[in-house]
Design a protein around this motif. Sequence first.
Motif, short mmCIF file in Angstrom:
data_model
loop_
_atom_site.label_atom_id
_atom_site.label_comp_id
_atom_site.label_asym_id
_atom_site.label_seq_id
_atom_site.Cartn_x
_atom_site.Cartn_y
_atom_site.Cartn_z
N GLU A 70 11.58 -2.86 6.45
CA GLU A 70 12.87 -3.19 7.05
C GLU A 70 13.56 -4.32 6.28
OE1 GLU A 70 16.15 -3.17 9.75
OE2 GLU A 70 14.72 -1.69 9.03
N GLU A 72 13.03 -5.14 3.14
CA GLU A 72 13.42 -4.60 1.83
C GLU A 72 14.69 -3.76 1.94
OE1 GLU A 72 10.93 -3.17 -1.14
OE2 GLU A 72 9.19 -4.29 -0.45
N ARG A 73 14.80 -2.95 3.00
CA ARG A 73 16.00 -2.14 3.19
C ARG A 73 17.22 -3.05 3.37
NH1 ARG A 73 19.46 -0.70 6.65
NH2 ARG A 73 18.50 -1.72 8.42
N LEU A 74 17.09 -4.10 4.17
CA LEU A 74 18.21 -5.02 4.38
C LEU A 74 18.61 -5.74 3.09
CD1 LEU A 74 17.18 -6.53 7.82
CD2 LEU A 74 19.10 -5.02 7.37
N THR A 76 18.28 -4.61 0.03
CA THR A 76 18.82 -3.71 -1.00
C THR A 76 19.98 -2.85 -0.51
OG1 THR A 76 17.14 -2.05 -0.45
CG2 THR A 76 16.64 -3.57 -2.25
N GLU A 77 20.05 -2.61 0.79
CA GLU A 77 21.09 -1.74 1.31
C GLU A 77 21.92 -2.40 2.42
OE1 GLU A 77 19.05 1.70 2.77
OE2 GLU A 77 17.87 1.88 0.93
N GLY A 78 21.69 -3.67 2.67
CA GLY A 78 22.39 -4.36 3.74
C GLY A 78 23.89 -4.44 3.51
N GLU A 79 24.60 -4.91 4.52
CA GLU A 79 26.07 -4.97 4.48
C GLU A 79 26.61 -5.77 3.30
OE1 GLU A 79 27.81 -6.30 8.12
OE2 GLU A 79 26.59 -4.93 9.31
N PHE A 81 25.51 -5.95 0.40
CA PHE A 81 25.37 -5.24 -0.88
C PHE A 81 26.16 -3.94 -0.91
CE2 PHE A 81 21.51 -7.79 -0.51
CZ PHE A 81 21.60 -8.50 -1.69
N SER A 82 26.91 -3.64 0.12
CA SER A 82 27.62 -2.37 0.18
C SER A 82 29.02 -2.45 -0.42
CB SER A 82 27.70 -1.89 1.62
OG SER A 82 28.45 -2.81 2.40
#
Length: 83
Positions: A70, A72-74, A76-79, A81-82
Motif C-alpha cells: 500500500e 509503495e502504491r501511494l 508511485t501512483e499517489g495523487e 505523482f499523477s
Amino acid sequence: MKTLNLYQARANLSRLVDEVANGESIVIAKDGKPLAALVPVAKVAKASFKFGTLKDKIHIANDTSTGDAEIERLLTEGEIFSR
C-alpha cells in the motif's frame, strides 16, 4: 550587525532604511530582547526556498522497497505523482 532599541529605531527610521539599502542589517530590540530585523530585500529573496532547485540533483534508487504494498502504491501512483 547593529542593534538599536525600539525608541531609537522609531526616531531614526529614515536613516536606518538608507543604511539597510546600502547593505547594513539592523536588529530592533525592546527591553534588551531582539524583536525584528531590518535587512536588505535582496537578502530576504536569497534566503527563500525555490521549488525545483534540487531537480536533477537528487536520485532515488529503484531498489528501495518498503515491504508494504500500500505504501509503495501511494509513493508511485499517489495523487501527487499523477500530474
